[in-house]
Design an enzyme around this catalytic site. Structure first.
Site, PDB file in Angstrom:
ATOM      1  N   LYS A  76       1.013  -1.206  -0.047  1.00  0.00           N
ATOM      2  CA  LYS A  76      -0.109  -0.052   0.031  1.00  0.00           C
ATOM      3  C   LYS A  76       0.928   1.178  -0.082  1.00  0.00           C
ATOM      4  O   LYS A  76       1.922   1.286   0.714  1.00  0.00           O
ATOM      5  CB  LYS A  76      -0.913  -0.104   1.269  1.00  0.00           C
ATOM      6  CG  LYS A  76      -1.989   0.991   1.199  1.00  0.00           C
ATOM      7  CD  LYS A  76      -2.623   1.014   2.643  1.00  0.00           C
ATOM      8  CE  LYS A  76      -3.716   2.114   2.652  1.00  0.00           C
ATOM      9  NZ  LYS A  76      -4.832   1.705   4.136  1.00  0.00           N
ATOM     10  N   SER A 151      -9.442   1.931   2.944  1.00  0.00           N
ATOM     11  CA  SER A 151      -8.670   2.670   2.192  1.00  0.00           C
ATOM     12  C   SER A 151      -7.669   1.838   1.641  1.00  0.00           C
ATOM     13  O   SER A 151      -6.941   2.278   0.436  1.00  0.00           O
ATOM     14  CB  SER A 151      -7.872   3.764   2.971  1.00  0.00           C
ATOM     15  OG  SER A 151      -6.903   2.961   3.897  1.00  0.00           O
ATOM     16  N   SER A 175      -9.731  -0.473   7.180  1.00  0.00           N
ATOM     17  CA  SER A 175      -9.326  -0.227   6.057  1.00  0.00           C
ATOM     18  C   SER A 175      -8.585  -1.379   5.200  1.00  0.00           C
ATOM     19  O   SER A 175      -8.260  -1.340   4.219  1.00  0.00           O
ATOM     20  CB  SER A 175      -8.274   1.139   5.850  1.00  0.00           C
ATOM     21  OG  SER A 175      -8.761   2.368   6.011  1.00  0.00           O
TER      22      SER A 175
END
Lengths: 492, 95, 476
Positions: A76, A151, A175
Site C-alpha cells: 500500500k 482505504s 481499511s
C-alpha cells in the site's frame, strides 16, 4: 493465468518449477493488461522488481531461500520505500521518495519478497472507497462501476484481480477488512502493536495497524511471520514473541467458543449479507465450535467515537506537511501564513481537509472535554464490552460490512453515510484487537465478508479459525469478472 | 450542532488550511453533519469512566542515551525544494 | 498609588544528554546547519519518537533535589502550533501529568534573609530549531539541529516580587542544575533560558493582575532589565487609564524594551492531547530511590558544612559552593592543607579566581591543580616564602613552570630567615641612611617604616617583615 497463493508460489519457487523472474514478468503483464481499467497501482516498479527477482533466483539456486524468497508483493502506498515513491494517495506527497524503508517493508524485503508496485489508497488512508485518492479511484474487479472499498482498496483489488499474489494494507477503522470484504479477498489486521508502525505514514496513531490482503488466511499467516514483531523504533510496538502462526492454522475448532454479537445483526445489515454470514457461522458449529450470542452494547457509539479520535490524531499528524522539508510547496507567496495555508489547501484533498478541520475543532479550547475526552471514555466502554465478551468466548464472528460493494460516487457527497459503512469494523480498532475478513458468499454477484475478531495478541486463533473455514469453503477461490484469468466465477 | 462560517474559518486558520468563499458552504454543510454524528456521544453517561488514550496498556520503553544517527543532510534535503547553505528556506519568520 | 509586582518564571534547562530526547541524533552544539537533524527530528512521514532514558533520569534527579514528588506515571502530550522551527507542527511536551510536581527553591535575599519559592511543576519536552534571518533576502533559513534537544521546563509559582528576586531564583536554579550535572548552564548557547510572567497589582489586592509573558531572556542582566522595564510599562499603562493586555512580549536587548510578539498573536489554542505515539512513562519506587541515593550533596547543604566544618564565613562558603567544581577543588585543596581552611579559601576565591577569570578557564581545567596550589600554600604556612612572593610563584605555576618548591629554589625566592645574613644587610642599610637613623634616635619613630622598606627592597622581598622590624629596633 490463474491466481496463485503465496504458499503455492513459494513451493513452486523452491521446487524449481518456476523462477522469480518468470513470476514477476507474469504479474507485470497482468498489471499491464488490467490496471488501465482497475487503477489499483499508483507506482509499478518493473525494472527494480526484475532485478530483485534475479537476486532472489540466485538465492533460490543456492538453497538459502525462505518462504518469501522471490515472491512478488505490492505495498500500500502508505508504507515508506526507498526504491519507489510513497505518495499516500495525495498530491501532497506526489513523487516523494522516503529516505528510509518502513520496518514492515524492510522485514519483507529481508525475507526475500520482491516489491512489484505501490497500491492505490484513499488519501492518507482517509476514506472507505479508495475514491479520495489524488491518483483517481480504484475499480472493483467484480464490477468496475463499484468501489473495492478502502482505504486499502488498491491492494484488495490487485489481489482480487490476480495482479499480485498479496499486498500489504493498513487498517485504522476497517481499511483492510472492509476492502477485503468488498473485493472478495482475505484481509487481516493484527493486534495494535503487533507490527511496527515505523515508516507507515501516520493517519491516527492510536488506531493504525499494518496488515495484509491475500487470497487466503494461510498467506496472511506466512506474511505476518515476516512482518510482525518488536521494533525498537516504535514505542507502541509490543515487545512480545511472535507465535508461529502457520503452525497453528490447522488446530481443530472443537471446543472453541465463538461469540456472535447481536448488535452486528442490526437493521442496517443487508438481509442477503446476513444470510451469508449466518451460513458461515454454521460452518464453525459443524467443526465442533460452540456458537453463543454475546452483546457489544456500545457498538453503535464506535462510529461517533472514532470520528472524534481519528480526526483529532490526524489533524496533528498531518501538521508536518507544511511545504518546508518535503512534499508539495506553494511557491508564490511571501508571507508565512499564506504559504502554509495555500500549501495545505493545494496539497490535501477535500476529505483530508474535512478531517483535519474536524480534528482541530474537537481538540480546540472549550471543546476538548465535550468531544475528545468523551470519545476516550466511550472508547473505554467499547473496549470493556469486547473484554467482557472475550471472558466468555475465544473469538467473535459477524459481518465485515453492512452491504456488498457500493457504486463509485454513491457516498462521496455524504461523508456520514460513508463513515457508517465501517460500523462493524471500527470498534476493533478502538479496542486494538486482531480481526480478519474472509469471503463468505456472493450477494447479487458481489462478494461479502465474514469478520472474525480475537482478543489482543490472539492472532493465532483468528488465523486458525479463518483457515479452517477456508478449508471447508470455496468462496475465497471465486475469481472476479476482471481478472488475470479473464473469466467469471472460475476457480482460481 | 451546526457550525457557522466563522467557526469554520477560525478552525481552518488554526489548522492552516485556506478555505475560500466558494468552498465554505460545503464545509459548513459537511462538517455540521459530522459534528451532528459525533454529538451522539453527548447522550452517553460516562461518569467515572477512565478515558482510554491508547489501546495498549503497556508502558513507555526507554532508549539508551546513545548517538546512533549520522549526518544525512544531503539525503534528507533532496526532498526539500528550497534550501540554501543547508538551511530550509521559508517566507520571513516574524518574531 | 502603590504597586506590587508578581513574577513567575518558566526556566528551560537543556538536559545534558548525548542524544536527543526522542531520537539518536547528537545534541552537540555548534554543528553545521541541519547536520544533526535526523528523520525523527525533521518530522519525516512515518517516523516515531522513542524516549531517551537519560532525559528521564536527569528530570527525576532535579525533582528529587528540590523535594518535589516524582510522578509514578507521567504522560507526553502534543502542543499543536505552526512555526517553521517546529518541524512536526507540534511540540512533544507534558501537560496534564508532568514528571515532577511541586518542590521548592530557597533563595537568598539582599537583606540577608531567605525565601522559599514554590515550584509548580517541571516537565520534559523537546526543544525547537532556530530561524536564521541574515542574508536571506526577505526569507528566513531554518536550522533544525536543536530540534528535539531535551528540555526540562521548570515552572515556578507566581511568588517572586521583584526583578532582583527573579534573578536570585534564576541564579539558584542555575547553580543547582549544574551541581546536579543535568544541564551545562551555558546561557550564551541557550542551554539555560527563561520566560517571565509579569503582572502588577495594587498593594493589598488579592487578585492577580493581567500578566504578560516575556520571552528571550538569555542572561541574568537581561532578565532584570526586561522585568523592570515591563513593570514600569504596566504601571504607566494602568496609571494612564489603560489596561494591560495578556500577551507574549519579546525583550529587545539592543533597544532595552519589550514589544508584543507578532508570531504569538493567535497561538493560544494549542489543542493539547496525549501523544498517541508514546505510552505513559511509569517509574517505580525502586528507580526513584536509586536516583535519590545517587544525588550529590546540594549547594545549600555543602555551604552549611563549609561554615561548620571549616570555620569559614558564610560569604566565603557561599562563593566556594557557587559551583560544584569550585567546591570540589576547595575540598581537594584542604585535604592537603589540614587546618588552613581560611588561607585556602582566600586563595581559591582570590588569586585562583582572578587567574581563571583572566584566562577564561574553568576551574576543572586549571593548570594549578589543588595539589600544586597546596604545595605553594604549604610554603607560606611554614614561612619559606611570604604571601607576596607566593603570588609570583603562583603565576609561575600557572604558566606551567612546575611545582612551587622547584620555582622557589630556581628563582631563589626562599625567605631570608638566617638572622646573621639579615643583620649584615640591615647594617648596610643603616650605614647608607645616616640621616634617617639620626631622626629615629631623635624620637621620630615613624622613619622605622622607611628603613624596613629599604631592607625589604635590598632582600628582594625575601625577608620576613616581622623579623626585620624586630632586628632594626634592637640595632637602633
Amino acid at each position: 493465468m490463474q491466481r496463485s497463493t503465496i504458499a503455492e508460489l513459494s513451493r513452486q519457487l523452491r521446487g524449481g518449477s518456476v523462477t522469480s523472474r518468470a513470476l514477476v514478468e507474469r504479474y507485470l503483464a497482468a498489471i499491464e493488461a488490467l490496471d488501465g481499467s482497475i487503477n489499483a497501482f499508483i507506482t509499478v516498479c518493473g525494472e527494480q522488481a526484475l532485478a530483485a527477482a534475479d537476486a532472489a533466483d540466485e538465492l533460490l539456486q543456492s538453497g538459502q531461500a525462505g518462504p518469501l524468497t522471490g515472491v512478488p508483493l505490492a505495498h500500500k502506498d502508505i508504507f515508506c520505500t526507498t526504491d519507489a515513491p510513497t505518495t499516500c494517495g495525495s498530491r501532497m506527497l506526489e513523487g516523494y521518495v522516503s529516505p528510509f524503508d518502513a520496518t514492515a517493508v524492510e522485514r519483507l524485503r529481508a525475507a526475500g519478497a520482491v516489491l512489484v508496485g505501490k497500491t492505490n489508497m484513499d488519501e492518507f488512508a482517509m476514506g472507505s472507497s479508495t475514491e479520495t485518492s489524488y491518483f483517481g479511484p480504484t475499480g472493483n474487479p467484480w464490477d468496475l462501476n463499484r468501489s473495492p472499498g478502502g482505504s486499502s482498496g488498491g491492494s484488495a483489488a490487485a489481489v482480487a484481480a490476480g495482479m499480485i499474489p498479496a499486498g500489504t494494507g493498513t487498517d485504522t477503522g476497517g481499511s483492510i477488512r472492509q476492502p477485503a470484504a468488498l473485493a472478495g479477498v482475505t484481509g487481516f489486521k493484527p493486534t495494535y502493536g503487533r507490527v511496527s508502525r515505523y515508516g507507515m505514514v501516520a493517519f491516527a496513531s492510536s488506531l493504525d495497524q499494518a496488515g495484509t490482503l491475500t487470497l487466503t488466511a494461510e498467506d496472511a499467516a506466512i506474511l505476518m511471520e515476516a512482518m510482525a514483531g518488536f521494533d525498537p523504533r516504535d514505542s507502541t510496538c509490543a515487545d512480545l514473541p511472535v507465535p508461529a502462526y502457520t503452525d497453528a492454522l490447522n488446530t481443530s475448532l472443537a471446543g472453541k467458543r465463538i461469540g456472535v454479537p447481536k448488535e452486528f445483526f442490526d437493521a442496517g445489515l443487508d438481509s442477503d449479507n446476513e444470510q451469508c454470514v449466518r451460513e458461515a457461522i454454521a460452518v464453525f458449529e459443524e467443526q465442533g465450535a460452540t456458537v453463543v450470542e454475546v452483546s457489544l452494547p456500545n457498538l453503535h457509539l464506535s462510529v461517533p467515537a472514532y470520528y472524534i479520535v481519528a480526526p483529532a490524531e490526524c489533524s496533528s499528524n498531518l501538521s508536518r506537511f507544511d511545504g518546508v522539508r518535503f512534499g508539495h510547496r506553494h511557491e508564490e507567496v511571501t508571507d508565512l501564513e499564506s504559504f502554509y495555508k495555500l500549501t495545505r489547501k493545494e496539497g490535501f484533498g477535500p476529505e483530508v481537509k474535512r478531517r483535519i478541520i474536524t480534528g482541530a475543532y474537537v481538540l480546540s479550547a472549550g471543546y476538548y472535554d465535550a468531544y475528545y475526552l468523551k470519545a476516550q471514555q466511550v472508547r473505554q466502554l467499547i473496549s470493556e464490552d469486547f473484554k467482557r465478551c472475550f471472558a466468555e468466548v475465544d473469538l467473535l464472528a459477524g459481518p465485515t460490512t453492512p452491504t456488498p460493494a457500493f457504486l463509485l460516487g454513491e457516498k462521496m457527497d455524504d461523508p456520514v453515510q460513508m463513515y457508517l459503512n465501517d460500523i462493524y469494523t471500527i470498534g476493533v480498532n478502538l479496542a486494538g484487537l486482531p480481526g480478519i475478513s474472509v469471503p463468505c458468499g456472493l450477494v447479487r454477484g458481489l462478494p461479502v465478508g465474514l469478520q472474525l475478531i480475537g482478543p489482543q495478541f490472539g492472532e493465532s486463533a483468528v488465523l486458525n479459525c479463518a483457515h479452517i473455514y477456508q478449508q471447508q469453503t470455496q468462496w475465497h477461490d471465486l475469481v472476479p469478472a476482471i481478472s488475470a484469468s479473464g473469466s467469471d466465477g472460475d476457480s482460481r | 450542532m451546526a457550525l457557522s462560517k466563522k467557526d469554520i474559518q477560525q478552525i481552518a486558520h488554526l489548522a492552516r488550511i485556506e478555505v475560500s468563499d466558494d468552498e465554505i458552504a460545503d464545509y459548513v454543510d459537511k462538517l455540521s453533519q459530522i459534528i451532528g454524528l459525533v454529538d451522539q456521544l453527548q447522550q452517553v453517561n460516562t461518569t467515572d469512566v477512565v478515558p482510554m488514550a491508547h489501546p495498549s496498556d503497556m508502558y513507555q520503553r526507554l532508549r539508551d542515551d546513545e548517538v546512533s544517527e549520522v549526518n544525512q543532510r544531503e539525503l534528507f534535503q533532496r526532498n526539500a525544494s528550497a534550501v540554501t547553505d543547508g538551511l530550509y528556506r521559508v517566507p520571513k519568520v516574524l518574531d | 498609588m502603590s504597586w506590587e509586582t508578581v513574577i513567575g518564571l518558566e526556566i528551560h534547562a537543556q538536559l545534558a544528554t548525548r542524544s536527543k530526547i526522542f531520537s539518536g541524533a547528537s545534541t552537540a552544539y555548534g554543528a553545521e546547519p541541519n547536520t544533526q537533524a535526523c528523520a525523527v527530528d525533521l518530522g519525516y512521514p512515518g517516523v516515531l519518537p522513542v524516549l531517551n532514558a537519560e532525559a528521564v533520569r536527569l528530570a527525576v534527579r532535579f525533582g528529587l533535589a528540590i523535594g518535589a514528588s516524582i510522578s509514578e506515571r507521567s504522560v507526553f502530550a502534543r502542543k499543536n502550533y505552526f512555526y517553521p522551527d517546529l518541524p512536526k507542527g507540534y511540540q512533544i511536551s507534558q501537560y496534564e501529568l508532568p514528571i515532577v510536581v511541586g518542590g521548592s527553591i530557597r533563595i537568598g535575599l539582599d537583606d540577608g534573609g531567605e525565601k522559599h519559592v514554590a515550584v509548580t511543576r517541571a516537565h520534559l519536552e523537546e526543544d525547537a530549531g532556530k530561524s536564521v534571518h541574515e542574508n536571506f533576502d526577505g526569507e528566513s533559513g531554518i536550522d533544525l539541529n536543536r530540534a528535539g534537544t531535551p528540555l526540562l521546563e521548570i515552572v515556578s509559582e507566581p511568588e517572586l516580587s521583584s526583578a532582583v528576586e527573579a534573578v536570585a531564583y534564576m541564579r539558584t536554579v542555575h547553580q543547582l542544575v549544574r551541581y546536579l550535572g543535568i544541564c551545562d548552564g551555558n546561557m550564551q548557547e541557550g542551554s539555560f533560558r527563561c520566560d517571565a510572567n509579569v503582572s502588577i497589582r495594587q498593594v493589598g489586592d488579592e487578585q492577580l493582575g493581567t500578566r504578560t509573558e516575556l520571552k528571550n531572556l538569555n542572561s541574568f542582566r537581561f532578565i532584570e532589565r526586561a522585568i523592570n522595564y515591563e513593570i514600569e510599562r504596566q504601571i504607566d499603562v494602568i496609571e494612564d487609564g489603560g489596561e494591560v493586555v495578556q500577551e507574549t512580549r519579546l525583550y529587545d536587548s539592543d533597544r532595552h524594551e519589550t514589544r508584543p510578539m507578532r508570531s504569538k498573536e493567535d497561538a493560544n489554542d494549542y489543542r493539547y492531547f496525549p501523544d498517541p505515539d508514546l505510552l505513559p512513562v511509569v517509574l517505580d519506587s525502586n528507580y526513584i530511590e536509586t536516583q535519590r541515593a545517587a544525588l550529590p550533596e546540594l549547594p545549600e547543604a555543602r555551604q552549611q558544612r563549609f561554615v561548620q566544618s571549616f570555620g569559614l564565613s558564610r560569604k566565603d562558603a557561599a562563593v566556594l559552593t557557587g559551583s560544584r567544581e569550585t567546591a570540589d577543588y576547595y575540598e581537594g585543596l584542604v585535604e592537603y592543607l589540614k587546618g588552613e581552611h581560611k588561607l585556602a579559601a582566600n586563595w581559591v576565591n582570590g588569586e585562583l579566581a582572578a587567574a581563571l577569570n583572566r584566562d577564561s578557564t574553568g576551574i576543572s581545567e586549571a593548570r594549578v591543580t589543588p595539589k600544586l596550589l597546596a604545595g605553594l600554600l604549604q610554603r607560606i604556612v611554614d614561612g619559606t616564602i611570604s604571601g607576596k612572593i607566593a603570588k609570583e610563584v603562583f603565576e609561575a605555576i600557572w604558566q606551567g613552570e612546575g611545582e612551587a618548591d622547584d620555582i622557589i629554589e630556581s628563582r631563589g625566592l626562599r625567605q631570608i630567615s638566617d638572622s646573621g645574613e639579615l643583620e649584615t644587610i640591615i647594617d648596610q642599610v643603616l650605614a647608607n641612611n645616616p640621616s634617617q637613623v639620626e631622626q629615629y634616635r631623635g624620637g621620630a619613630h615613624k622613619v622605622l617604616g622607611f628603613l624596613v622598606g629599604q631592607v625589604m627592597k635590598a632582600t628582594g622581598g625575601k625577608a620576613n617583615p616581622g623579623q626585620v622590624n624586630e632586628l632594626l629596633r634592637t640595632k637602633l
